[in-house]
Scaffold this motif. Structure first.
Motif, PDB file in Angstrom:
ATOM      1  N   TYR A 194       0.178   5.682  -7.457  1.00 33.04           N
ATOM      2  CA  TYR A 194      -0.056   5.747  -6.007  1.00 33.04           C
ATOM      3  C   TYR A 194      -1.543   5.660  -5.688  1.00 33.04           C
ATOM      4  O   TYR A 194      -1.959   4.908  -4.811  1.00 33.04           O
ATOM      5  CB  TYR A 194       0.552   7.034  -5.450  1.00 33.04           C
ATOM      6  CG  TYR A 194       0.182   7.310  -4.021  1.00 33.04           C
ATOM      7  CD1 TYR A 194       0.676   6.519  -2.992  1.00 33.04           C
ATOM      8  CD2 TYR A 194      -0.670   8.355  -3.701  1.00 33.04           C
ATOM      9  CE1 TYR A 194       0.320   6.763  -1.666  1.00 33.04           C
ATOM     10  CE2 TYR A 194      -1.020   8.614  -2.392  1.00 33.04           C
ATOM     11  CZ  TYR A 194      -0.524   7.817  -1.375  1.00 33.04           C
ATOM     12  OH  TYR A 194      -0.878   8.058  -0.073  1.00 33.04           O
ATOM     13  N   LYS A 195      -2.364   6.430  -6.412  1.00 32.71           N
ATOM     14  CA  LYS A 195      -3.812   6.414  -6.168  1.00 32.71           C
ATOM     15  C   LYS A 195      -4.386   5.010  -6.383  1.00 32.71           C
ATOM     16  O   LYS A 195      -5.208   4.544  -5.605  1.00 32.71           O
ATOM     17  CB  LYS A 195      -4.516   7.404  -7.091  1.00 32.71           C
ATOM     18  CG  LYS A 195      -4.321   8.843  -6.716  1.00 32.71           C
ATOM     19  CD  LYS A 195      -5.077   9.737  -7.678  1.00 32.71           C
ATOM     20  CE  LYS A 195      -4.837  11.193  -7.371  1.00 32.71           C
ATOM     21  NZ  LYS A 195      -5.525  12.073  -8.322  1.00 32.71           N
ATOM     22  N   ILE A 196      -3.950   4.364  -7.453  1.00 34.18           N
ATOM     23  CA  ILE A 196      -4.453   3.019  -7.780  1.00 34.18           C
ATOM     24  C   ILE A 196      -4.038   2.025  -6.699  1.00 34.18           C
ATOM     25  O   ILE A 196      -4.861   1.268  -6.178  1.00 34.18           O
ATOM     26  CB  ILE A 196      -3.928   2.575  -9.158  1.00 34.18           C
ATOM     27  CG1 ILE A 196      -4.563   3.422 -10.265  1.00 34.18           C
ATOM     28  CG2 ILE A 196      -4.169   1.079  -9.388  1.00 34.18           C
ATOM     29  CD1 ILE A 196      -3.820   3.357 -11.590  1.00 34.18           C
TER      30      ILE A 196
ATOM     31  N   LYS B  54      -2.944   2.518  -3.612  1.00 34.97           N
ATOM     32  CA  LYS B  54      -3.534   2.832  -2.309  1.00 34.97           C
ATOM     33  C   LYS B  54      -4.997   2.391  -2.256  1.00 34.97           C
ATOM     34  O   LYS B  54      -5.427   1.749  -1.288  1.00 34.97           O
ATOM     35  CB  LYS B  54      -3.423   4.333  -2.019  1.00 34.97           C
ATOM     36  CG  LYS B  54      -3.970   4.717  -0.663  1.00 34.97           C
ATOM     37  CD  LYS B  54      -3.767   6.201  -0.386  1.00 34.97           C
ATOM     38  CE  LYS B  54      -4.364   6.569   0.966  1.00 34.97           C
ATOM     39  NZ  LYS B  54      -4.175   7.986   1.287  1.00 34.97           N
ATOM     40  N   ALA B  55      -5.761   2.706  -3.298  1.00 31.88           N
ATOM     41  CA  ALA B  55      -7.172   2.318  -3.336  1.00 31.88           C
ATOM     42  C   ALA B  55      -7.327   0.803  -3.301  1.00 31.88           C
ATOM     43  O   ALA B  55      -8.186   0.278  -2.591  1.00 31.88           O
ATOM     44  CB  ALA B  55      -7.849   2.895  -4.579  1.00 31.88           C
TER      45      ALA B  55
ATOM     46  N   ALA C  13       2.061   9.474  -9.671  1.00 31.92           N
ATOM     47  CA  ALA C  13       0.932   9.963  -8.880  1.00 31.92           C
ATOM     48  C   ALA C  13      -0.305   9.096  -9.107  1.00 31.92           C
ATOM     49  O   ALA C  13      -0.993   8.712  -8.153  1.00 31.92           O
ATOM     50  CB  ALA C  13       0.632  11.424  -9.207  1.00 31.92           C
ATOM     51  N   ALA C  14      -0.591   8.766 -10.344  1.00 32.60           N
ATOM     52  CA  ALA C  14      -1.741   7.909 -10.658  1.00 32.60           C
ATOM     53  C   ALA C  14      -1.510   6.505 -10.117  1.00 32.60           C
ATOM     54  O   ALA C  14      -2.432   5.867  -9.595  1.00 32.60           O
ATOM     55  CB  ALA C  14      -1.983   7.872 -12.163  1.00 32.60           C
TER      56      ALA C  14
ATOM     57  N   ASP D 112     -12.108   2.639 -11.483  1.00 35.75           N
ATOM     58  CA  ASP D 112     -13.125   2.066 -10.596  1.00 35.75           C
ATOM     59  C   ASP D 112     -13.749   0.802 -11.162  1.00 35.75           C
ATOM     60  O   ASP D 112     -14.194  -0.065 -10.406  1.00 35.75           O
ATOM     61  CB  ASP D 112     -14.215   3.094 -10.293  1.00 35.75           C
ATOM     62  CG  ASP D 112     -13.712   4.213  -9.396  1.00 35.75           C
ATOM     63  OD1 ASP D 112     -12.728   3.983  -8.652  1.00 35.75           O
ATOM     64  OD2 ASP D 112     -14.288   5.314  -9.446  1.00 35.75           O
TER      65      ASP D 112
ATOM     66  N   HIS E   8       6.498   6.094  -1.393  1.00 40.17           N
ATOM     67  CA  HIS E   8       5.354   5.729  -0.555  1.00 40.17           C
ATOM     68  C   HIS E   8       5.431   4.335   0.073  1.00 40.17           C
ATOM     69  O   HIS E   8       4.444   3.890   0.671  1.00 40.17           O
ATOM     70  CB  HIS E   8       4.066   5.815  -1.386  1.00 40.17           C
ATOM     71  CG  HIS E   8       3.797   7.166  -1.949  1.00 40.17           C
ATOM     72  ND1 HIS E   8       3.348   8.224  -1.190  1.00 40.17           N
ATOM     73  CD2 HIS E   8       3.943   7.647  -3.209  1.00 40.17           C
ATOM     74  CE1 HIS E   8       3.218   9.286  -1.953  1.00 40.17           C
ATOM     75  NE2 HIS E   8       3.564   8.968  -3.184  1.00 40.17           N
TER      76      HIS E   8
END
Length: 113
Positions: A80-82, A84-85, A77-78, A58, A104
């Protein structure tokens, strides 16, 4: 020309290489503002001011000065989160995680639009 302000995720071999290229390039018009790592105390081959390190995604994703995310971590997985955010916040992304992109890409392409 305005300077590209990079938030870098990952500082392994690839991340360190990106850092070195940006630091050495006189015409890059880019700077690495913050680097997100798991362990800021881990010994690394490339010398870097440790104040650039953070363990908080963040801190990069919410930084209004950063206008490009470069993600080169090995956890799909991490990653993807980064990614996407970042895209949801309207920040362009460069990712080196082929496994994450393979899973993705259609969704991320839609988000990017």
């Amino acid at each position: 020309m305005s300077k590209i302000k990079i938030g870098l995720f990952g500082f392994g071999v690839v991340g360190q290489g990106i850092y070195q290229v940006v630091q050495k390039s006189k015409n890059a018009h880019a700077e690495i503002v913050k680097i997100c790592v798991r362990d800021p105390e881990k010994p690394r081959k490339v010398e870097v001011n440790k104040s650039l390190f953070t363990t908080s995604a963040d801190e990069i994703l919410d930084n209004r000065d950063i206008n490009l995310i470069v993600e080169v971590i090995d956890d799909a997985a991490a990653s993807y989160k980064i990614v996407k955010a970042a895209l949801q916040k309207g920040i362009p992304v460069v990712s080196g995680n082929k496994a994450m992109l393979a899973r993705h890409l259609p969704e991320l392409t839609d988000l990017q639009k």
